[in-house]
Design an enzyme around this catalytic site. Structure first.
Site, PDB file in Angstrom:
ATOM      1  N   SER A 273       0.836  -1.199   0.000  1.00  0.00           N
ATOM      2  CA  SER A 273       0.000   0.000   0.000  1.00  0.00           C
ATOM      3  C   SER A 273       0.870   1.249   0.000  1.00  0.00           C
ATOM      4  O   SER A 273       1.637   1.494   0.939  1.00  0.00           O
ATOM      5  CB  SER A 273      -0.909   0.016   1.227  1.00  0.00           C
ATOM      6  OG  SER A 273      -1.448   1.321   1.360  1.00  0.00           O
TER       7      SER A 273
ATOM      8  N   HIS B 249      -1.172  -0.990  -4.268  1.00  0.00           N
ATOM      9  CA  HIS B 249      -2.470  -0.723  -3.646  1.00  0.00           C
ATOM     10  C   HIS B 249      -2.552   0.761  -3.282  1.00  0.00           C
ATOM     11  O   HIS B 249      -1.665   1.304  -2.638  1.00  0.00           O
ATOM     12  CB  HIS B 249      -2.593  -1.600  -2.391  1.00  0.00           C
ATOM     13  CG  HIS B 249      -3.903  -1.510  -1.689  1.00  0.00           C
ATOM     14  ND1 HIS B 249      -5.019  -2.219  -2.099  1.00  0.00           N
ATOM     15  CD2 HIS B 249      -4.286  -0.819  -0.581  1.00  0.00           C
ATOM     16  CE1 HIS B 249      -6.027  -1.970  -1.277  1.00  0.00           C
ATOM     17  NE2 HIS B 249      -5.608  -1.112  -0.351  1.00  0.00           N
TER      18      HIS B 249
ATOM     19  N   ASP C  29      -4.806   3.609  -1.437  1.00  0.00           N
ATOM     20  CA  ASP C  29      -5.895   3.811  -0.484  1.00  0.00           C
ATOM     21  C   ASP C  29      -6.498   5.196  -0.633  1.00  0.00           C
ATOM     22  O   ASP C  29      -5.905   6.195  -0.201  1.00  0.00           O
ATOM     23  CB  ASP C  29      -5.369   3.607   0.941  1.00  0.00           C
ATOM     24  CG  ASP C  29      -5.158   2.135   1.244  1.00  0.00           C
ATOM     25  OD1 ASP C  29      -6.104   1.360   1.035  1.00  0.00           O
ATOM     26  OD2 ASP C  29      -4.050   1.772   1.669  1.00  0.00           O
TER      27      ASP C  29
ATOM     28  N   MET D 173      -9.231   7.778   0.440  1.00  0.00           N
ATOM     29  CA  MET D 173     -10.145   8.050   1.565  1.00  0.00           C
ATOM     30  C   MET D 173     -10.665   9.483   1.477  1.00  0.00           C
ATOM     31  O   MET D 173      -9.903  10.392   1.148  1.00  0.00           O
ATOM     32  CB  MET D 173      -9.420   7.876   2.902  1.00  0.00           C
ATOM     33  CG  MET D 173      -8.756   6.525   3.067  1.00  0.00           C
ATOM     34  SD  MET D 173      -8.145   6.313   4.750  1.00  0.00           S
ATOM     35  CE  MET D 173      -7.039   4.908   4.509  1.00  0.00           C
TER      36      MET D 173
ATOM     37  N   HIS E 283      -8.407   1.275  -3.954  1.00  0.00           N
ATOM     38  CA  HIS E 283      -9.349   0.891  -2.902  1.00  0.00           C
ATOM     39  C   HIS E 283     -10.109   2.152  -2.491  1.00  0.00           C
ATOM     40  O   HIS E 283      -9.559   3.004  -1.802  1.00  0.00           O
ATOM     41  CB  HIS E 283      -8.527   0.289  -1.754  1.00  0.00           C
ATOM     42  CG  HIS E 283      -9.322  -0.072  -0.537  1.00  0.00           C
ATOM     43  ND1 HIS E 283      -8.707  -0.378   0.673  1.00  0.00           N
ATOM     44  CD2 HIS E 283     -10.654  -0.209  -0.326  1.00  0.00           C
ATOM     45  CE1 HIS E 283      -9.640  -0.671   1.565  1.00  0.00           C
ATOM     46  NE2 HIS E 283     -10.827  -0.562   0.987  1.00  0.00           N
TER      47      HIS E 283
ATOM     48  N   MET F 289     -12.359   4.076  -0.426  1.00  0.00           N
ATOM     49  CA  MET F 289     -13.051   4.155   0.870  1.00  0.00           C
ATOM     50  C   MET F 289     -13.757   5.497   0.893  1.00  0.00           C
ATOM     51  O   MET F 289     -13.355   6.425   1.605  1.00  0.00           O
ATOM     52  CB  MET F 289     -12.029   4.008   2.007  1.00  0.00           C
ATOM     53  CG  MET F 289     -11.493   2.593   2.112  1.00  0.00           C
ATOM     54  SD  MET F 289      -9.965   2.482   3.058  1.00  0.00           S
ATOM     55  CE  MET F 289      -8.793   2.873   1.774  1.00  0.00           C
TER      56      MET F 289
ATOM     57  N   MET G  19     -11.520  -6.597   4.811  1.00  0.00           N
ATOM     58  CA  MET G  19     -10.727  -5.687   5.640  1.00  0.00           C
ATOM     59  C   MET G  19     -10.412  -6.365   6.971  1.00  0.00           C
ATOM     60  O   MET G  19     -11.320  -6.854   7.658  1.00  0.00           O
ATOM     61  CB  MET G  19     -11.507  -4.398   5.926  1.00  0.00           C
ATOM     62  CG  MET G  19     -11.710  -3.487   4.726  1.00  0.00           C
ATOM     63  SD  MET G  19     -10.180  -2.852   4.029  1.00  0.00           S
ATOM     64  CE  MET G  19      -9.571  -1.825   5.375  1.00  0.00           C
TER      65      MET G  19
ATOM     66  N   ASP H  53      -6.730  -6.957   3.598  1.00  0.00           N
ATOM     67  CA  ASP H  53      -6.074  -5.654   3.744  1.00  0.00           C
ATOM     68  C   ASP H  53      -6.140  -5.178   5.188  1.00  0.00           C
ATOM     69  O   ASP H  53      -7.219  -5.034   5.747  1.00  0.00           O
ATOM     70  CB  ASP H  53      -6.810  -4.663   2.822  1.00  0.00           C
ATOM     71  CG  ASP H  53      -6.223  -3.266   2.846  1.00  0.00           C
ATOM     72  OD1 ASP H  53      -5.162  -3.051   3.446  1.00  0.00           O
ATOM     73  OD2 ASP H  53      -6.857  -2.384   2.235  1.00  0.00           O
TER      74      ASP H  53
HETATM   75  C1  DX5 Z   1      -6.647   0.889   5.804  1.00  0.00           C
HETATM   76  C2  DX5 Z   1      -6.115   0.723   4.384  1.00  0.00           C
HETATM   77  C3  DX5 Z   1      -4.996  -0.273   4.301  1.00  0.00           C
HETATM   78  C4  DX5 Z   1      -3.784   0.115   5.084  1.00  0.00           C
HETATM   79  C5  DX5 Z   1      -2.738  -0.975   5.030  1.00  0.00           C
HETATM   80  O1  DX5 Z   1      -7.715   1.765   5.819  1.00  0.00           O
HETATM   81  O2  DX5 Z   1      -7.149   0.280   3.520  1.00  0.00           O
HETATM   82  O3  DX5 Z   1      -4.684  -0.556   2.951  1.00  0.00           O
HETATM   83  O4  DX5 Z   1      -3.221   1.330   4.654  1.00  0.00           O
HETATM   84  O5  DX5 Z   1      -1.672  -0.630   5.877  1.00  0.00           O
HETATM   85  P1  DX5 Z   1      -1.097  -1.645   6.959  1.00  0.00           P
HETATM   86  O6  DX5 Z   1      -0.629  -2.860   6.221  1.00  0.00           O
HETATM   87  O7  DX5 Z   1      -0.006  -0.873   7.614  1.00  0.00           O
HETATM   88  O8  DX5 Z   1      -2.241  -2.015   7.895  1.00  0.00           O
HETATM   89 ZN    ZN Z   2      -6.581  -0.546   1.434  1.00  0.00          ZN
END
Ligand code: DX5
Ligand code: ZN
Length: 226
Positions: free
Chosen positions: A12, A37, A39, A41, A70, A72, A141, A179
């Protein structure tokens, strides 16, 4: 029979050094990462704001690795196609964020990208029973969305097993991604339980030896497939 893809590691980029993203991409490629990956948000679905479309576009210019976005975010249908246009190869949206999952999934698939649905720790895998056959992948998750570096929620293992068993029953072909809080200690058992793609943020980028971390997680995943 259900066909399974070779186990993949998806570091990620949220845990990377944002001042050096192009170097981080070069590192990921040379270290043998399979997927990047990303993220995304929005500060509404999650208690944090991270990466958006311009960053995905920039990553796309710099790497040939698979870009896995991903989302979110609330109302994912509004933005899903824009992420594909920006360069996403895979797009996952959250079951909890979308009242019309089927419409959004079909829309993503029509672009040619792979479409997945992500489930928060409190959402049972059975919530996807009637859409499983339309999905390219499911993201379980193993932390609550929002931040990297959180502790792995053990219960996720059982969810992966249950989802794998649903997949076998239906002879479906979606792959299972997990994840949150993943490292060398839990990678093998996740793959044994049925996971095909593991996301890892801090376990890779905050390791004193990131190349070794990718190698060790991949080795643990390979053990899980034996
Ligand atoms: C959490 C994210 C993950 C996260 C993974 O909201 O979707 O992808 O950043 O990071 P680690 O592996 O450090 O939990
Ligand atoms: Zn993620």
């Amino acid at each position: 029979m259900t066909m399974r893809i070779a186990p993949l590691i998806a570091p990620s980029i949220l845990s990377a050094d944002f001042m050096k993203l192009s170097e981080e991409l070069v590192f990921l490629k040379s270290a043998g990462a399979d997927v990047v990956h990303v993220d995304v948000m929005d500060g509404r679905f999650t208690p944090n704001i991270t990466i958006g479309l311009p960053v995905v576009e920039a990553l796309r210019h710099e790497t040939s690795l698979t870009l896995d976005c991903h989302l979110m975010i609330v109302e994912p249908l509004k933005y899903a196609v824009d992420f594909v246009k920006a360069g996403a190869d895979w797009v996952s949206i959250h079951q909890e964020a979308d009242h019309n999952l089927h419409r959004t999934i079909v829309t993503i698939k029509n672009t040619g990208a792979k479409a997945g649905v992500a489930l928060n720790p409190s959402t049972p895998v059975e919530a996807l029973t009637d859409i499983l056959d339309d999905l390219d992948f499911v993201l379980i998750m193993s932390v609550n969305p929002g931040f990297s570096g959180q502790v792995f929620i053990e219960r996720a293992l059982d969810k992966v097993r249950r989802l794998d068993s649903l997949r076998r029953q239906r002879e479906a072909h979606f792959f299972i991604q997990v994840d949150g809080g993943i490292d060398t200690a839990n990678a093998q058992s996740l793959v044994e339980a049925g996971a095909d793609c593991l996301v890892a943020g801090n376990a890779v980028f905050k390791s004193p030896n990131p190349t070794g971390a990718i190698r060790d997680i991949k080795a643990a995943m390979a053990e899980g497939r034996k």
